[in-house]
Design a protein around this motif. Structure first.
Motif, PDB file in Angstrom:
ATOM      1  N   PRO A  71       0.905  -1.169  -0.058  1.00 60.34           N
ATOM      2  CA  PRO A  71      -0.096  -0.103   0.024  1.00 60.34           C
ATOM      3  C   PRO A  71       0.911   1.440   0.024  1.00 60.34           C
ATOM      4  N   LEU A  72       0.221   2.397  -0.577  1.00 62.52           N
ATOM      5  CA  LEU A  72       0.855   3.783  -0.692  1.00 62.52           C
ATOM      6  C   LEU A  72       1.455   4.124   0.780  1.00 62.52           C
ATOM      7  N   VAL A  73       0.555   3.829   1.505  1.00 64.47           N
ATOM      8  CA  VAL A  73       0.840   4.215   2.970  1.00 64.47           C
ATOM      9  C   VAL A  73       2.230   3.817   3.686  1.00 64.47           C
ATOM     10  N   LEU A  74       2.327   2.231   3.287  1.00 66.60           N
ATOM     11  CA  LEU A  74       3.686   1.938   3.582  1.00 66.60           C
ATOM     12  C   LEU A  74       4.828   2.421   3.108  1.00 66.60           C
ATOM     13  N   LEU A  75       4.953   2.907   1.696  1.00 64.81           N
ATOM     14  CA  LEU A  75       5.768   3.806   1.007  1.00 64.81           C
ATOM     15  C   LEU A  75       6.140   4.995   1.855  1.00 64.81           C
ATOM     16  N   LEU A  76       4.928   5.671   2.080  1.00 65.33           N
ATOM     17  CA  LEU A  76       5.246   7.004   2.534  1.00 65.33           C
ATOM     18  C   LEU A  76       5.847   6.791   4.049  1.00 65.33           C
ATOM     19  N   ALA A  77       5.484   5.768   4.701  1.00 64.22           N
ATOM     20  CA  ALA A  77       5.922   5.677   5.988  1.00 64.22           C
ATOM     21  C   ALA A  77       7.480   5.400   6.178  1.00 64.22           C
ATOM     22  N   ILE A  78       8.009   4.495   5.101  1.00 66.86           N
ATOM     23  CA  ILE A  78       9.359   4.455   4.866  1.00 66.86           C
ATOM     24  C   ILE A  78      10.081   5.996   4.599  1.00 66.86           C
ATOM     25  N   ALA A  79       9.431   6.814   3.630  1.00 71.09           N
ATOM     26  CA  ALA A  79       9.891   7.912   3.435  1.00 71.09           C
ATOM     27  C   ALA A  79      10.007   9.018   4.791  1.00 71.09           C
ATOM     28  N   VAL A  80       9.104   8.712   5.724  1.00 67.17           N
ATOM     29  CA  VAL A  80       9.122   9.646   6.645  1.00 67.17           C
ATOM     30  C   VAL A  80      10.261   9.058   7.760  1.00 67.17           C
ATOM     31  N   VAL A  81      10.232   7.964   7.985  1.00 69.01           N
ATOM     32  CA  VAL A  81      11.310   7.207   8.813  1.00 69.01           C
ATOM     33  C   VAL A  81      12.787   7.844   8.284  1.00 69.01           C
ATOM     34  N   LEU A  82      13.069   7.700   7.151  1.00 65.18           N
ATOM     35  CA  LEU A  82      14.208   7.819   6.738  1.00 65.18           C
ATOM     36  C   LEU A  82      14.502   9.578   6.448  1.00 65.18           C
ATOM     37  N   GLY A  83      13.643  10.270   6.815  1.00 60.55           N
ATOM     38  CA  GLY A  83      13.898  11.679   6.793  1.00 60.55           C
ATOM     39  C   GLY A  83      14.418  12.088   8.248  1.00 60.55           C
ATOM     40  N   ILE A  84      14.433  11.297   9.196  1.00 56.78           N
ATOM     41  CA  ILE A  84      15.156  11.343  10.553  1.00 56.78           C
ATOM     42  C   ILE A  84      16.709  11.222  10.265  1.00 56.78           C
ATOM     43  N   PRO A  85      17.120  10.227   9.851  1.00 51.75           N
ATOM     44  CA  PRO A  85      18.624  10.198   9.528  1.00 51.75           C
ATOM     45  C   PRO A  85      18.963  11.141   8.258  1.00 51.75           C
ATOM     46  N   GLN A  86      18.163  11.607   7.371  1.00 48.72           N
ATOM     47  CA  GLN A  86      18.756  12.329   6.353  1.00 48.72           C
ATOM     48  C   GLN A  86      18.953  13.577   7.126  1.00 48.72           C
TER      49      GLN A  86
END
Length: 458
Positions: A356-371
């Motif tokens: 689901p698109l929500v999982l893709l968005l969740a990965i993007a949110v989590v990776l913003g922290i280390p970014q």
């Protein structure tokens, strides 16, 4: 056009007129590193190039960057930020013209190589200017300026896919190269208007041709091996080891080396920072390139929608830098950032063709922290650990090591994806990213020198 008259800045305040050219110059490399992510598939279709050839659009830029960053850094220290900034802007403009009219994949690769060299001057010039302003104002660590630089140089890379998707929808994949004509021209104008002449005596830097050649031979040989690993290619280890050993010996003996290995030998803390940068970039760019290709080819998303999925990474990264930028806390940022990378990699391993698109968005949110956290911490560590007169070279090397990680991620993508970015290849890439994130966590926990304020290099 000549530089406009500059009123003296207050003796204890950073000259804000430097910000616009600094930020523009610093984004040229990361935005071109990421804007190509959503263009790889359209370029391959238009030019009839398989994934193993389009991968060179990424690798060519990073190879040029890995060589060009330390070279530009040394030239910035020797000749001043303004002069090298203008040269880099001119090369960026030229690369945009070549790429816009490229008739085949290999001319396009050549344009990306020129672009790699042209975009190398911006970041070391910015770090050189920040250190010069710090010396002038007496402000030891201009946290607000360093945070702003981190936002523009690191999280801006996530805007690239979004911008790339918009440009492709509006004008085709060639518009992702044509944008550099405008960016290069803007750099020439802003550099001429606002950048001051060097406040240090301008030296004469002798180009270490032998060092550059040996470094390039070792790097290209290693790259050819990791992009297509096989028993028949193990002979490439010979030039890797021979050129690498010759490079080390040559640089130790030179008074003006291409890469100052004496600086590295004298500062183990700086070496650890560079190693952390490699690992952080391997995960970050594995996500930007590999994940974006997977979304288009396996998940079936359009280039523009794939770019929009990455937008939360950009937003979260900016928020993280804004909230934490004024606190040094290098070790804490590295630990939290590596833990967030581990979580994101675990989520990547759960992906499927119909996720689901929500999982893709969740990965993007989590990776913003280390970014936000990792890039800010490593940049500030270099600012602390490098000697003042070597700041341009040290900043250039930070980018070199970061792009070595990016080269590793693009090579891994080429090997694991083959002709198509399927879910199995994405899972394999996720395991590589996970291993890098775990190693980064181990290095952050073990490095006790990062507790408190890192020691100033000089």
């Amino acid at each position: 056009m000549t530089a406009i008259a500059r009123r003296p800045s207050p003796p204890d305040r950073f000259d804000r007129r430097l910000l616009s050219p600094m930020m523009l110059g610093s984004i040229l490399n990361p935005i071109n590193s990421s804007i190509i992510a959503v263009a790889l598939v359209p370029i391959g279709i238009a030019l009839g190039a398989p994934a193993r050839e389009t991968t060179w659009l990424i690798t060519g830029l990073y190879l040029a960057t890995a060589v060009g960053q330390p070279l530009m850094g040394r030239l910035v220290d020797a000749y001043g930020a303004r002069r090298m900034f203008l040269i880099g802007s001119a090369l960026t403009l030229l690369a945009g013209v070549i790429g816009t009219f490229a008739p085949n994949i290999w001319v396009l690769v050549a344009a990306r190589v020129v672009l790699g060299f042209g975009t190398c001057a911006g970041y070391p010039s910015a770090m050189r200017l920040i250190r010069d302003e710090g010396d002038r104002t007496g402000v030891d660590s201009p946290a607000a300026v360093l945070s702003a630089l981190s936002i523009t140089t690191q999280t801006i890379s996530v805007i690239g896919p979004v911008l790339g998707g918009v440009l492709i929808d509006a004008g085709g994949w060639r518009s992702t190269l044509a944008i550099n004509v405008l960016l290069g021209a803007a750099g020439l104008v802003l550099g001429r208007l606002y950048l001051p002449p060097s406040r240090r005596p301008v030296g004469r830097a002798r180009i270490d041709v032998v060092g550059i050649v040996l470094f390039t031979i070792a790097l290209v040989s290693l790259l050819l091996l990791v992009m297509s690993p096989s028993v028949g290619r193990l002979w490439l280890l010979v030039p890797v080891l021979a050129a690498g050993a010759g490079f080390w010996i040559c640089e130790l003996r030179r008074a003006d080396p291409f890469i100052d290995v004496r600086m590295l030998r004298a500062s183990p803390a700086l070496v650890r920072t560079y190693l952390r940068s490699v690992l952080a970039a391997l995960v970050s760019y594995g996500y930007i390139y590999g994940f974006t290709q997977w979304m288009q080819e396996a998940r079936g998303l359009s280039p523009s929608l794939s770019g929009l999925v990455l937008l939360p990474t950009f937003a979260v990264g900016i928020a993280v830098v804004a909230l934490t930028g004024r606190r040094e806390a290098l070790r804490g940022k590295l630990i939290v950032g590596s833990l967030a990378q581990i979580l994101a990699c675990a989520m990547v391993l759960a992906l499927g063709d119909r996720s689901p698109l929500v999982l893709l968005l969740a990965i993007a949110v989590v990776l913003g922290i280390p970014q936000g956290l990792l890039n800010l911490a490593n940049q500030n560590a270099v600012y602390r650990q490098a000697r003042s007169e070597q700041m341009g070279a040290a900043a250039g090397l930070l980018r070199t090591f970061m792009y070595l990680g990016a080269i590793g991620s693009s090579s891994a993508s080429g090997v694991l994806f083959g002709r198509r970015a399927d879910t199995g290849g994405m899972h394999d890439l996720g395991l590589v990213m996970l291993a890098a994130a775990v190693l980064l966590l181990v290095l952050a926990v073990a490095d006790r020198t990062l507790g408190g304020r890192a020691a100033r290099g000089d």
